[in-house]
Design a protein around this motif. Structure first.
Motif, PDB file in Angstrom:
ATOM      1  N   PRO A   4       0.570   9.568  -5.019  1.00 55.48           N
ATOM      2  CA  PRO A   4       0.981   8.583  -4.009  1.00 55.48           C
ATOM      3  C   PRO A   4       2.480   8.673  -3.718  1.00 55.48           C
ATOM      4  CG  PRO A   4      -0.447   7.570  -5.656  1.00 55.48           C
ATOM      5  CD  PRO A   4      -0.107   8.929  -6.161  1.00 55.48           C
ATOM      6  N   GLU A   5       2.832   8.281  -2.518  1.00 55.64           N
ATOM      7  CA  GLU A   5       4.212   8.367  -2.056  1.00 55.64           C
ATOM      8  C   GLU A   5       5.164   7.623  -3.000  1.00 55.64           C
ATOM      9  OE1 GLU A   5       6.088   7.852   2.324  1.00 55.64           O
ATOM     10  OE2 GLU A   5       5.248   6.027   1.450  1.00 55.64           O
ATOM     11  N   ARG A  56      -6.657   8.344   1.733  1.00 60.39           N
ATOM     12  CA  ARG A  56      -6.420   7.793   0.398  1.00 60.39           C
ATOM     13  C   ARG A  56      -5.169   6.922   0.416  1.00 60.39           C
ATOM     14  NH1 ARG A  56      -7.249  12.348  -4.395  1.00 60.39           N
ATOM     15  NH2 ARG A  56      -9.524  12.205  -4.487  1.00 60.39           N
ATOM     16  N   TRP A  57      -5.188   5.892  -0.411  1.00 63.80           N
ATOM     17  CA  TRP A  57      -3.990   5.097  -0.626  1.00 63.80           C
ATOM     18  C   TRP A  57      -4.106   4.376  -1.958  1.00 63.80           C
ATOM     19  CZ3 TRP A  57      -7.800   3.349   2.768  1.00 63.80           C
ATOM     20  CH2 TRP A  57      -8.330   2.075   2.515  1.00 63.80           C
ATOM     21  N   ARG A  94       0.846  -1.193   0.000  1.00 66.76           N
ATOM     22  CA  ARG A  94       0.000   0.000   0.000  1.00 66.76           C
ATOM     23  C   ARG A  94       0.880   1.241   0.000  1.00 66.76           C
ATOM     24  NH1 ARG A  94      -5.106  -0.756   4.240  1.00 66.76           N
ATOM     25  NH2 ARG A  94      -6.379  -2.058   2.874  1.00 66.76           N
ATOM     26  N   LEU A  95       0.556   2.178  -0.872  1.00 68.05           N
ATOM     27  CA  LEU A  95       1.293   3.439  -0.939  1.00 68.05           C
ATOM     28  C   LEU A  95       0.467   4.546  -0.303  1.00 68.05           C
ATOM     29  CD1 LEU A  95       2.605   3.316  -4.641  1.00 68.05           C
ATOM     30  CD2 LEU A  95       3.738   2.497  -2.563  1.00 68.05           C
ATOM     31  N   ARG A  96       1.099   5.305   0.604  1.00 71.45           N
ATOM     32  CA  ARG A  96       0.424   6.476   1.164  1.00 71.45           C
ATOM     33  C   ARG A  96       0.082   7.453   0.040  1.00 71.45           C
ATOM     34  NH1 ARG A  96       4.969   6.148   4.384  1.00 71.45           N
ATOM     35  NH2 ARG A  96       4.682   5.601   6.574  1.00 71.45           N
ATOM     36  N   TRP A  97      -0.996   8.200   0.256  1.00 73.17           N
ATOM     37  CA  TRP A  97      -1.390   9.213  -0.737  1.00 73.17           C
ATOM     38  C   TRP A  97      -1.871  10.441   0.036  1.00 73.17           C
ATOM     39  CZ3 TRP A  97      -5.239   8.121  -5.337  1.00 73.17           C
ATOM     40  CH2 TRP A  97      -5.230   9.203  -6.220  1.00 73.17           C
ATOM     41  N   ASP A 141      -3.360   0.543  -3.610  1.00 75.72           N
ATOM     42  CA  ASP A 141      -2.975  -0.859  -3.481  1.00 75.72           C
ATOM     43  C   ASP A 141      -2.217  -1.271  -4.735  1.00 75.72           C
ATOM     44  OD1 ASP A 141      -4.096  -1.445  -0.994  1.00 75.72           O
ATOM     45  OD2 ASP A 141      -6.082  -1.768  -1.866  1.00 75.72           O
ATOM     46  N   ASP A 147       1.156   1.503   7.078  1.00 73.10           N
ATOM     47  CA  ASP A 147      -0.060   1.329   6.294  1.00 73.10           C
ATOM     48  C   ASP A 147      -0.859   2.631   6.352  1.00 73.10           C
ATOM     49  OD1 ASP A 147      -3.147   0.713   6.334  1.00 73.10           O
ATOM     50  OD2 ASP A 147      -2.216  -0.932   5.231  1.00 73.10           O
ATOM     51  N   PRO A 148      -1.310   3.161   5.213  1.00 67.92           N
ATOM     52  CA  PRO A 148      -1.981   4.469   5.207  1.00 67.92           C
ATOM     53  C   PRO A 148      -3.202   4.546   6.117  1.00 67.92           C
ATOM     54  CG  PRO A 148      -1.410   3.815   2.983  1.00 67.92           C
ATOM     55  CD  PRO A 148      -1.134   2.629   3.857  1.00 67.92           C
TER      56      PRO A 148
END
Length: 674
Positions: free
Chosen positions: A317-318, A380-381, A309-312, A383, A575-576
């Motif tokens: 997104p990150e 927000r994130w 999962r990428l932070r947003w 996947d 995890d976001p």
């Protein structure tokens, strides 16, 4: 609520007591039934809630028999009842086994219906389309489609679960089932024979309707016909496996856009427009930019482990380039907008084209939403897996539950699970679900854990953060599994640990024991193999699993006697969704570690430990490969969340316990398990 509700309370409770009593109807219907006070206490609480209305939250430990505790009063009440579960497995068990048994035992004849989401049913229209478009050169898919077509002539329900050779991972499944986006509704030429609408019509006429949480929240979010029509006519709603309610609801009450969703749209569009409007537009040229930009969007995230999962938090997104991200979304929006214009011009030619235009318009809106800045109060994130999924979700379902479920006077709601928290108020469950004012009942398991089970925390293992930790856990498991002849379940907290420990065990136990690793075969098949192998002594199995195997796995008897948890199951701090919830607690002046991380770990640990003892005759050992459980101050809280097992102090006691359990173990009167 009935006008004579005041008189109905003691009457229904009295009926429930009589049903569960020694010599009552349940005892007469089941040879091995015996009254259990915890089960009766829960059943009476459910009966009072049904009579009075309101919300009841029940944590019922393993072995209580909670299914009968809520079904018996629900059936005796004569009310229309909705039962929702987290898994299709329990949904099928309730409908196919438990409800028929209780109807016979109680001498009642309520009409029951099973209702699943669209993707669980055969769509006759799309099956015909697939037969026209699927290339015969795709041999495996064509064979599967042929099997579906043959089965379609005989099935009454259209439930794809009836087909043993077809599961959700098959590429044929989306070709022969519908989604909310591509369903034609009443315009479909097969509407009168539609399995989805037949199931919904049966549900509307039934006294007891069994659904799952995914369908419940999907319909709540969309206010589509189905739950939106059914709920107002149901006074009693029961949510089993309620511990999954918040996470399921968060997913469905938010918004999502997936590259897989876009590629499915392109595939469906080509299959639809070619026979109906093929000569009017160069559809291949119009759809190609949509497909290309969807694939480009996925490529921006690069290679990533499944489940990443990428932070947003900002514009992108990150780790992703802001300009590339914005440009790709803009290009995708432009391609969809242009396609939408062409589809609008042909939409009147057929219902299929009209639905395709509506799907394109909805995708245009969704892309625009994710191209804009996120709203307040949501997280927000992204996947990352084989596909990319953009997610915007609320932090909890509390406000939705309050607005949709608990504003109707006289309605009765029951929420139950074996694991709902580690404190008397069950705040882990009630707070995010908006149920702080609900009645709380905790019913302990009837199992004698001090006699049936033992807990062992190896003191000599490397720390969980040490690179050598996974190898040390694998070595411990290999030695113990040899002594037991298999009979071992290893639960890992990460997919990386799953792979590492699984590979190490397969290498160490090659030729001695079969090591099953999650992901190497379908879930049900791997569980069936584990149960079968575990009964054969020397031919026993070791199962290494993660994620969904921490709960809902029922392997009673000698097939499972050792459960190993690699480390304490704290939620991943990066995890976001976890991060956003922790920040919310800190900003409110609380302690994220105490109020969130410890609570989550306690519940997960309790769920994993619950795999060990499933019957009153079971015996086994739980190993937690994390010394923090006994060395850190917070370990006391986590140990308190576990069943009251006796603790093994050292390796000698552990090996002695294994010897008593193993294939050559002494009789059950052995002092270790007496």
């Amino acid at each position: 609520m009935n006008a004579d509700a005041g008189a109905a309370v003691p009457a229904l409770v009295q009926q429930v007591r009589a049903a569960f009593a020694e010599g009552g109807v349940l005892a007469q219907a089941a040879d091995h039934y015996r009254p259990r006070q915890g089960q009766i206490d829960m059943a009476e609480a459910v009966a009072r809630t049904i009579a009075d209305g309101g919300a009841l939250v029940v944590e019922a430990g393993t072995g209580v028999g909670k299914t009968f505790s809520y079904l018996v009063p629900a059936l005796l009440s004569g009310e229309r009842v909705l039962v929702s579960t987290a898994t299709k497995t329990l949904q099928d068990q309730l409908f196919g086994r438990d409800l028929p048994r209780l109807r016979d035992a109680l001498g009642l004849a309520p009409r029951a219906a099973l209702l699943k989401g669209r993707s669980s049913y055969l769509c006759l229209h799309r099956m015909r389309q697939a037969g026209q478009t699927l290339a015969r050169e795709e041999t495996a898919a064509w064979r599967t489609l042929t099997a579906v077509q043959h089965w379609a002539t005989a099935t009454r329900t259209g439930d794809l679960a009836e087909l043993a050779g077809l599961d959700e991972r098959s590429p044929v499944t989306p070709l022969v089932s519908s989604t909310r986006e591509n369903c034609l509704g009443s315009d479909c030429p097969d509407f009168q024979a539609c399995h989805v609408y037949r199931a919904r019509r049966e549900a509307m006429a039934a006294d007891v309707v069994v659904v799952n949480h995914h369908l419940f929240f999907a319909d709540m979010a969309m206010r589509e016909s189905g739950m939106a029509e059914l709920l107002p006519t149901v006074r009693v709603a029961i949510f089993d496996e309620a511990h999954q309610l918040n996470e399921t609801g968060v997913q469905f009450l938010g918004q999502q856009l997936g590259t897989g969703q876009l590629l499915d749209f392109v595939r469906d569009a080509l299959a639809t427009v070619r026979p109906l409007a093929g000569g009017l537009v160069d559809w291949q040229a119009e759809l190609e930019p949509v497909e290309r930009n969807a694939r480009d969007l996925r490529m921006l995230a690069g290679p990533a482990a499944p489940g990443t999962r990428l932070r947003w938090l900002g514009q992108a997104p990150e780790g992703l380039d802001v300009n590339e991200w914005a440009d790709t979304l803009q290009a995708l929006a432009a391609a969809l907008q242009r396609l939408c214009g062409w589809l609008e011009g042909v939409a009147a030619m057929s219902p299929d084209l009209a639905r395709l235009h509506a799907r394109a318009a909805a995708l245009v809106e969704r892309v625009a939403q994710f191209a804009a800045v996120g709203a307040d109060g949501v997280v927000r994130w992204v996947d990352v897996g084989l596909q990319l999924r953009l997610v915007e979700a609320p932090l909890s379902i509390g406000s939705a539950v309050q607005a949709q479920l608990l504003q109707q006077p006289g309605r009765a709601y029951v929420f139950t699970s074996a694991t709902l928290g580690d404190d008397p108020g069950l705040h882990w469950f009630t707070e995010p679900c908006g149920l702080e004012q609900a009645e709380i009942l905790r019913v302990d398991s009837p199992f004698d854990y001090a006699r049936q089970a033992a807990l062992y925390v190896p003191r000599n293992l490397p720390k969980p953060a040490d690179a050598a930790h996974g190898g040390a856990v694998a070595a411990l498991v290999a030695d113990a599994a040899r002594r037991l002849g298999g009979r071992t379940l290893v639960l890992t907290t990460t997919l990386r640990a799953l792979r590492n420990i699984g590979q190490a065990l397969q290498a160490q136990l090659q030729g001695q024991l079969e090591v099953l690793v999650q992901g190497q075969m379908a879930r049900q098949r791997i569980l069936d193999r584990f149960r079968e192998g575990g009964q054969g002594g020397a031919s026993g199995c070791v199962l290494v699993a993660s994620a969904s195997f921490w709960e809902g796995v029922d392997v009673p008897g000698d097939a499972l006697q050792l459960v190993v948890i690699d480390k304490l199951p704290f939620p991943p701090p990066n995890d976001p969704l976890v991060e956003a919830r922790a920040q919310q607690i800190e900003q409110a002046g609380g302690s994220a570690f105490k109020e969130y991380f410890l609570a989550e770990a306690a519940v997960a640990l309790k769920q994993g430990a619950g795999r060990l003892i499933r019957r009153e005759s079971d015996r086994g050992v739980l190993v937690v490969g994390d010394t923090r459980l006994v060395q850190m101050g917070y370990g006391k809280r986590l140990r308190a969340a576990l069943p009251p097992m006796r603790q093994l102090q050292d390796e000698a006691e552990f090996l002695q316990a294994l010897e008593a359990l193993g294939p050559t173990r002494p009789s059950t009167t052995d002092r270790l398990w007496a």
